[in-house]
Motif scaffolding. Structure first.
Motif, mmCIF file in Angstrom:
data_model
loop_
_atom_site.group_PDB
_atom_site.id
_atom_site.type_symbol
_atom_site.label_atom_id
_atom_site.label_comp_id
_atom_site.label_asym_id
_atom_site.label_seq_id
_atom_site.Cartn_x
_atom_site.Cartn_y
_atom_site.Cartn_z
ATOM 1 N N GLU A 100 13.995 -6.094 8.025
ATOM 2 C CA GLU A 100 13.612 -4.958 8.862
ATOM 3 C C GLU A 100 14.045 -3.628 8.248
ATOM 4 O O GLU A 100 13.369 -2.607 8.433
ATOM 5 N N ASP A 101 15.179 -3.618 7.520
ATOM 6 C CA ASP A 101 15.586 -2.405 6.802
ATOM 7 C C ASP A 101 14.519 -1.999 5.791
ATOM 8 O O ASP A 101 14.169 -0.821 5.661
ATOM 9 N N VAL A 102 14.033 -2.977 5.049
ATOM 10 C CA VAL A 102 12.996 -2.698 4.050
ATOM 11 C C VAL A 102 11.713 -2.246 4.733
ATOM 12 O O VAL A 102 11.069 -1.271 4.326
ATOM 13 N N ALA A 103 11.343 -2.940 5.807
ATOM 14 C CA ALA A 103 10.107 -2.615 6.511
ATOM 15 C C ALA A 103 10.128 -1.193 7.057
ATOM 16 O O ALA A 103 9.114 -0.478 7.010
ATOM 17 N N ALA A 104 11.276 -0.765 7.581
ATOM 18 C CA ALA A 104 11.370 0.591 8.128
ATOM 19 C C ALA A 104 11.145 1.639 7.043
ATOM 20 O O ALA A 104 10.468 2.657 7.260
ATOM 21 N N ALA A 105 11.711 1.399 5.850
ATOM 22 C CA ALA A 105 11.513 2.335 4.741
ATOM 23 C C ALA A 105 10.057 2.362 4.299
ATOM 24 O O ALA A 105 9.486 3.425 4.034
ATOM 25 N N VAL A 106 9.449 1.182 4.225
ATOM 26 C CA VAL A 106 8.033 1.113 3.856
ATOM 27 C C VAL A 106 7.186 1.823 4.904
ATOM 28 O O VAL A 106 6.210 2.512 4.573
ATOM 29 N N GLY A 107 7.557 1.665 6.182
ATOM 30 C CA GLY A 107 6.800 2.320 7.239
ATOM 31 C C GLY A 107 6.698 3.822 7.025
ATOM 32 O O GLY A 107 5.634 4.420 7.239
ATOM 33 N N TYR A 108 7.800 4.438 6.592
ATOM 34 C CA TYR A 108 7.742 5.873 6.308
ATOM 35 C C TYR A 108 6.908 6.163 5.065
ATOM 36 O O TYR A 108 6.035 7.043 5.075
ATOM 37 N N LEU A 109 7.150 5.431 3.982
ATOM 38 C CA LEU A 109 6.410 5.676 2.750
ATOM 39 C C LEU A 109 4.908 5.508 2.939
ATOM 40 O O LEU A 109 4.109 6.164 2.266
ATOM 41 N N ALA A 110 4.521 4.626 3.857
ATOM 42 C CA ALA A 110 3.111 4.348 4.115
ATOM 43 C C ALA A 110 2.475 5.336 5.078
ATOM 44 O O ALA A 110 1.255 5.339 5.245
ATOM 45 N N SER A 111 3.267 6.173 5.691
ATOM 46 C CA SER A 111 2.765 7.019 6.770
ATOM 47 C C SER A 111 2.142 8.304 6.249
ATOM 48 O O SER A 111 2.448 8.768 5.145
ATOM 49 N N PRO A 112 1.286 8.938 7.051
ATOM 50 C CA PRO A 112 0.758 10.248 6.675
ATOM 51 C C PRO A 112 1.851 11.288 6.483
ATOM 52 O O PRO A 112 1.671 12.253 5.722
ATOM 53 N N ALA A 113 3.023 11.104 7.117
ATOM 54 C CA ALA A 113 4.118 12.066 7.000
ATOM 55 C C ALA A 113 4.715 12.111 5.599
ATOM 56 O O ALA A 113 5.409 13.070 5.256
ATOM 57 N N ALA A 114 4.460 11.091 4.774
ATOM 58 C CA ALA A 114 5.087 10.999 3.450
ATOM 59 C C ALA A 114 4.193 11.537 2.340
ATOM 60 O O ALA A 114 4.334 11.154 1.180
ATOM 61 N N GLY A 115 3.312 12.457 2.673
ATOM 62 C CA GLY A 115 2.350 12.945 1.690
ATOM 63 C C GLY A 115 2.933 13.764 0.555
ATOM 64 O O GLY A 115 2.270 13.961 -0.465
ATOM 65 N N TYR A 116 4.178 14.248 0.698
ATOM 66 C CA TYR A 116 4.790 15.049 -0.366
ATOM 67 C C TYR A 116 5.807 14.241 -1.174
ATOM 68 O O TYR A 116 6.485 14.776 -2.032
ATOM 69 N N LEU A 117 5.884 12.957 -0.910
ATOM 70 C CA LEU A 117 6.840 12.078 -1.585
ATOM 71 C C LEU A 117 6.072 11.148 -2.509
ATOM 72 O O LEU A 117 5.352 10.256 -2.048
ATOM 73 N N THR A 118 6.210 11.351 -3.799
ATOM 74 C CA THR A 118 5.513 10.480 -4.747
ATOM 75 C C THR A 118 6.267 10.451 -6.075
ATOM 76 O O THR A 118 7.067 11.339 -6.382
ATOM 77 N N GLY A 119 6.039 9.395 -6.837
ATOM 78 C CA GLY A 119 6.658 9.258 -8.153
ATOM 79 C C GLY A 119 8.147 9.020 -8.103
ATOM 80 O O GLY A 119 8.867 9.396 -9.024
#
Length: 250
Positions: free
Chosen positions: A218-237
């Motif tokens: 669930e710790d991993v899933a929560a982090a993926v949930g953010y990375l997969a979200s529209p809110a993470a559009g400025y986080l890459t690389g």
């Protein structure tokens, strides 16, 4: 807003199933893809019939990956691809160089080529702009394996994912697609350690952290949930460590 579609490789058990659940709860339809059809079907039933679509494929086989990509294309454009499939260490059958080469090739196929093949097959289906690529790696890629006859091949394969993903981030950023690597440390309640897991093994891994506990799927899933979200559009690389402080950021 149109319903979003996510694809999670290795989504039938452990970390992959937790990620699939997180994405279903966030409103996605989710394709879970892997080798074991019965396991995938059970996960789909548990997580939500109609919301989770099982697709069976050996992701080391280019022909099966192409067939899986065609099946996914019938469902819709892909908003999120989480490359989670992988397994830890294939020990050489003996002390020969031939056996060592076979074990390394197997681990490179399982932990690198599964990601390369599935991602490449689905690149044309990723939503532009707004697509999200997440690669699940390992803290082993940051701290190194313990040698050629233990975790060396696993660490090397996961480290190769890092370099490849960073190149993809440069390639796909102008198209509005983000690419990030999540590198978990010790995560309990998974199948990955097999016979290597013992109470002593667990205690040693927990002692390695700064927070005094093992990670959970669930710790991993929560982090993926953010990375997969529209809110993470400025986080890459980025290579993002999720390890309780066992490997410090650098």
């Amino acid at each position: 807003m149109a319903e979003r579609l996510a694809v999670v490789s290795g989504g039938g058990t452990g970390i992959g199933k937790a990620i699939a659940r997180e994405l279903v709860d966030a409103g996605h339809r989710v394709v879970v893809i892997g080798r074991r059809s019965a396991v995938l079907a059970a996960a789909a039933e548990e997580l939500g019939a109609g919301r989770v679509i099982p697709v069976t494929a050996d992701l080391t086989d280019p022909a099966q990956v192409e067939a899986a990509a065609a099946r996914i294309g019938q469902v819709g454009p892909v908003d999120v691809l989480v490359n989670n499939a992988g397994a830890v260490i294939t020990r050489p059958a003996d002390d020969s160089l031939g056996a060592l080469a076979d074990s390394w090739r197997h681990d490179l196929d399982t932990n690198l080529m599964t990601t390369v093949l599935l991602t490449t097959a689905l690149l044309g289906q990723l939503r532009r702009p707004g697509g999200r690529l997440v690669m699940i790696s390992s803290a082993a890629a940051q701290r190194g394996g313990a040698g050629p006859h233990s975790a060396g091949s696993y660490a090397a394969a996961k480290a190769a994912v890092h370099g490849w993903a960073l190149g993809l981030a440069r390639q796909l950023g102008p198209e509005g697609i983000t690419v990030n690597v999540l590198a978990p440390g010790y995560i309990a309640d998974t199948e990955i350690f097999g016979e290597q897991w013992t109470p002593e093994f667990h205690a040693g891994k927990v002692a390695d952290t700064l927070v005094g506990r093992a990670g959970t799927p669930e710790d991993v899933a929560a982090a993926v949930g953010y990375l997969a979200s529209p809110a993470a559009g400025y986080l890459t690389g980025q290579i993002i460590g999720l390890n309780g402080g066992a490997v410090l950021g650098r």
